[in-house]
Design a protein around this motif. Structure first.
Motif, short mmCIF file in Angstrom:
data_model
loop_
_atom_site.label_atom_id
_atom_site.label_comp_id
_atom_site.label_asym_id
_atom_site.label_seq_id
_atom_site.Cartn_x
_atom_site.Cartn_y
_atom_site.Cartn_z
N PHE A 119 27.45 18.22 -68.92
CA PHE A 119 28.49 19.17 -69.33
C PHE A 119 29.67 19.26 -68.35
O PHE A 119 30.44 20.22 -68.42
CB PHE A 119 27.91 20.57 -69.55
CG PHE A 119 26.73 20.58 -70.49
CD1 PHE A 119 26.91 20.37 -71.85
CD2 PHE A 119 25.44 20.78 -70.02
CE1 PHE A 119 25.83 20.38 -72.72
CE2 PHE A 119 24.35 20.78 -70.88
CZ PHE A 119 24.55 20.57 -72.24
N VAL A 120 29.81 18.29 -67.45
CA VAL A 120 30.93 18.32 -66.51
C VAL A 120 32.25 18.35 -67.26
O VAL A 120 33.19 19.05 -66.88
CB VAL A 120 30.88 17.09 -65.57
CG1 VAL A 120 32.12 17.05 -64.68
CG2 VAL A 120 29.62 17.13 -64.73
N ARG A 121 32.32 17.63 -68.38
CA ARG A 121 33.57 17.50 -69.10
C ARG A 121 33.76 18.60 -70.14
O ARG A 121 34.74 18.59 -70.88
CB ARG A 121 33.63 16.13 -69.77
CG ARG A 121 33.52 14.97 -68.78
CD ARG A 121 33.97 13.68 -69.40
NE ARG A 121 35.34 13.78 -69.87
CZ ARG A 121 35.91 12.92 -70.70
NH1 ARG A 121 35.21 11.88 -71.14
NH2 ARG A 121 37.14 13.08 -71.08
N GLY A 122 32.86 19.57 -70.19
CA GLY A 122 33.00 20.69 -71.12
C GLY A 122 31.70 20.94 -71.85
O GLY A 122 30.89 20.05 -72.04
N ARG A 123 31.52 22.19 -72.28
CA ARG A 123 30.27 22.56 -72.92
C ARG A 123 30.33 22.45 -74.44
O ARG A 123 29.31 22.52 -75.11
CB ARG A 123 29.88 23.99 -72.53
CG ARG A 123 30.85 25.07 -72.98
CD ARG A 123 30.41 26.44 -72.48
NE ARG A 123 29.11 26.82 -72.99
CZ ARG A 123 28.92 27.56 -74.08
NH1 ARG A 123 29.96 27.99 -74.79
NH2 ARG A 123 27.71 27.88 -74.47
N ASP A 124 31.52 22.31 -74.99
CA ASP A 124 31.67 22.35 -76.45
C ASP A 124 32.39 21.09 -76.93
O ASP A 124 33.58 20.91 -76.67
CB ASP A 124 32.44 23.61 -76.85
CG ASP A 124 32.53 23.80 -78.35
OD1 ASP A 124 31.98 22.96 -79.09
OD2 ASP A 124 33.13 24.80 -78.78
N ALA A 125 31.67 20.25 -77.67
CA ALA A 125 32.28 19.02 -78.17
C ALA A 125 33.24 19.26 -79.32
O ALA A 125 34.09 18.42 -79.63
CB ALA A 125 31.18 18.05 -78.63
#
Length: 615
Positions: free
Chosen positions: A72-78
């Protein structure tokens, strides 16, 4: 395209250019510099991390998974709505339900998309929460409470409100109850006990809405001087303590993770902020993985612009600080961002501007970033940046190391009770204070480019608060100057004695005037002076302090006689702008009493000067 193993094009040419500039600046031959002269440009963070002047393919790291995937480093919500970006939050702290409701509806109409509502001693009386929340579309505007030790009662009021609320998908309603007993204990603020928070989390799990009972508030560590890694490490350690308590109460591990959210401070160091929010997700994902629940390590993040970076002096500059902080938090992937008003370090009304104006500036800071700069249209725009990726990884490693130190001491509570946590943060705070005092770290409007024409602060503004602000030591000097002004009708003053031509003295005259003003001391500049006219200028100034300003070559010729003239005219303290070595041969009445050079402890030096004039 060159492959990663190939040398970076023109790196050697860049290094040669660096060497040339450094040699000129240091007045040495290029051959005297090290083989890798660029290392002289490296900087160290308070966590001991090295920031290089240039990042290349040699610093490239493997590409991380896409948003919504572990770690989730790049965000928690796809599937985040890129047209919305992050949630624009504002704190509502009105003292009654009707006023809070008006403020809430006005904020929502003007761009706010998430609410942070104070209740109990922090805002609306708990009994008036239904009135405050009247007309709110809960599925569109996430709600976070700040109710302190009244959070359980406030939660019941919110739950009752939700029971009567009709919506097709109740999971779209997002509520954070804001219970924070562990971090509130560090800050010394009122909150519920841990056992009560765990019971509240158990109740929240049973709700059909998306309710998180516990907030791990990392801002309390930053507010007293923590570094980025210390803030993250302490927050993760507190999060672990919550997880253990939830597990001991019989909560399923997945449910336990779903009861926590994190709050972190966003600062005006934009790249450090970007890396911090990315690293925070990596850290918590690692905890979830170790606990056997990797899919649940995506706790929401609430960014709040740092209160410690805010200034009381020249507070308009705070608008720039909070813009950088909001930029960093948004780019770093914070789900919700709250920008503090530019006058938040001052009592209400201190500047004579309305609360609505200050709130609008804070709100519009985010709206400009989202609606005009379109920052929310790209998820994790820092991805692939050699600098951002390297800083993220290094910061995560250092924060994990700090968390392990706390765990080795017995865990968060043990480290808190033993004083270990406070001691580690105090070391960082002392280092930062020293950098500010020596003006190695610039605080615009405070220790650099101060405005002596500002109105003195009120008594209420001068009272110390819980937040350890970076520029507080210089602002304390300014307060002493204000008191002197009130008692004497004029500020403390010092005579500048420019020697030689403007080209010779201008740099040091400007430096000294800026330095003195940061301590509340007014400079009197009569212009270029011949030695024979110095006595007259000193007498006319009425000052008891004088500073010689000129080139080192000019000092060798005129500093001694000028000092004698000043003393004969009644000047009690003669200082020299520059280093002592420039006048090493002088003695007696010709020798200056002190030296004002770059990187001196300006707080100590200015405090001494204020004492000399009776401030």
């Amino acid at each position: 395209m060159p492959i990663a193993s190939e040398p970076v094009p023109d790196y050697a040419a860049w290094r040669k250019g660096v060497a040339g500039v450094l040699a000129k600046a240091r007045r040495v031959d290029v051959a005297e510099l090290p083989e890798e002269p660029e290392k002289l440009l490296e900087e160290q963070t308070y966590d001991g991390l090295t920031i290089a002047p240039l990042y290349t393919r040699g610093d490239e790291r493997p590409e991380l998974p896409l948003p919504g995937e572990y770690p989730f480093v790049r965000g928690r919500d796809a599937t985040r709505d890129v047209h919305r970006g992050w949630y624009v939050s504002a704190f509502i702290g009105a003292a009654d339900g009707a006023a809070a409701n008006r403020e809430i509806l006005a904020a929502l109409e003007n761009g706010i998309s998430a609410l942070w509502l104070g209740a109990g001693e922090r805002g609306v009386p708990v009994a008036e929460l239904p009135a405050a929340l009247s007309g709110l579309l809960f599925e569109l505007a996430p709600l976070t409470l700040a109710a302190g030790d009244a959070v359980s009662a406030a939660a019941q009021q919110v739950f009752a409100q939700l029971d009567d609320y009709q919506v097709a998908d109740r999971t779209e309603i997002r509520v954070a109850l804001g219970a924070a007993p562990l971090t509130s204990r560090f800050a010394g603020t009122a909150d519920i006990e841990l056992a009560e928070a765990i019971a509240l989390a158990g109740e929240a799990v049973q709700r059909p809405e998306t309710v998180r009972a516990i907030t791990v508030d990392g801002t309390v560590f930053r507010d007293v001087g923590a570094s980025d890694a210390q803030e993250l490490g302490a927050a993760v350690a507190a999060g672990l303590a919550y997880l253990r308590a939830l597990a001991e109460a019989g909560q399923d591990i997945a449910d336990a993770f779903e009861q926590l959210e994190f709050r972190f401070a966003a600062t005006d160091d934009q790249f450090a902020t970007i890396a911090k929010f990315r690293a925070a997700r990596q850290l918590w994902a690692r905890v979830a993985h170790v606990c056997g629940a990797p899919a649940f390590g995506d706790a929401p993040q609430h960014a709040v612009t740092s209160a410690a970076m805010m200034t009381q002096r020249d507070p308009w500059v705070n608008m720039l600080r909070t813009t950088l902080a909001a930029f960093g938090a948004g780019v770093g992937g914070a789900e919700t961002v709250t920008v503090l008003s530019f006058d938040s370090a001052l009592p209400p009304g201190e500047l004579g501007v309305s609360k609505s104006f200050a709130d609008r500036m804070a709100r519009n800071t985010q709206l400009l970033l989202l609606e005009e700069s379109h920052l929310g249209h790209v998820q994790d725009p820092g991805a692939g940046s050699w600098y951002v990726e390297d800083l993220t990884a290094a910061l995560a490693a250092k924060a994990w190391e700090f968390m392990q130190e706390l765990e080795a001491a017995g865990g968060y509570l043990a480290a808190l009770d033993s004083g270990l946590l406070a001691e580690r943060i105090a070391v960082t705070r002392s280092a930062r204070d020293a950098d500010v005092a020596h003006r190695k770290t610039a605080v615009t409007g405070v220790n650099e480019f101060p405005n002596l024409a500002e109105q003195p602060l009120s008594e209420a503004a001068r009272r110390p608060g819980q937040v350890v602000r970076y520029g507080a030591a210089f602002e304390a000097l300014r307060n002493r100057s204000d008191a002197y002004l009130a008692a004497n009708g004029a500020r403390p003053r010092a005579l500048l004695v420019p020697l030689g031509t403007v080209a010779e003295h201008n740099v040091r005259v400007t430096f000294i005037a800026n330095l003195l003003a940061s301590g509340g001391i007014e400079s009197i500049n009569p212009g270029p002076l011949e030695v024979t006219g110095i006595g007259t200028a000193a007498t006319e100034s009425g000052a008891t302090i004088a500073v010689l300003c000129g080139s080192d070559k000019r000092y060798a010729e005129q500093a001694g006689p000028a000092a004698e003239q000043l003393r004969a005219a009644g000047i009690e303290t003669v200082l020299l702008a520059g280093a002592e070595k420039a006048v090493a041969d002088l003695s007696g009445a010709q020798r200056p009493d002190g030296y004002l050079a770059a990187r001196i402890d300006a707080v100590a030096a200015l405090s001494d000067l204020l004492e000399k004039v009776g401030a």
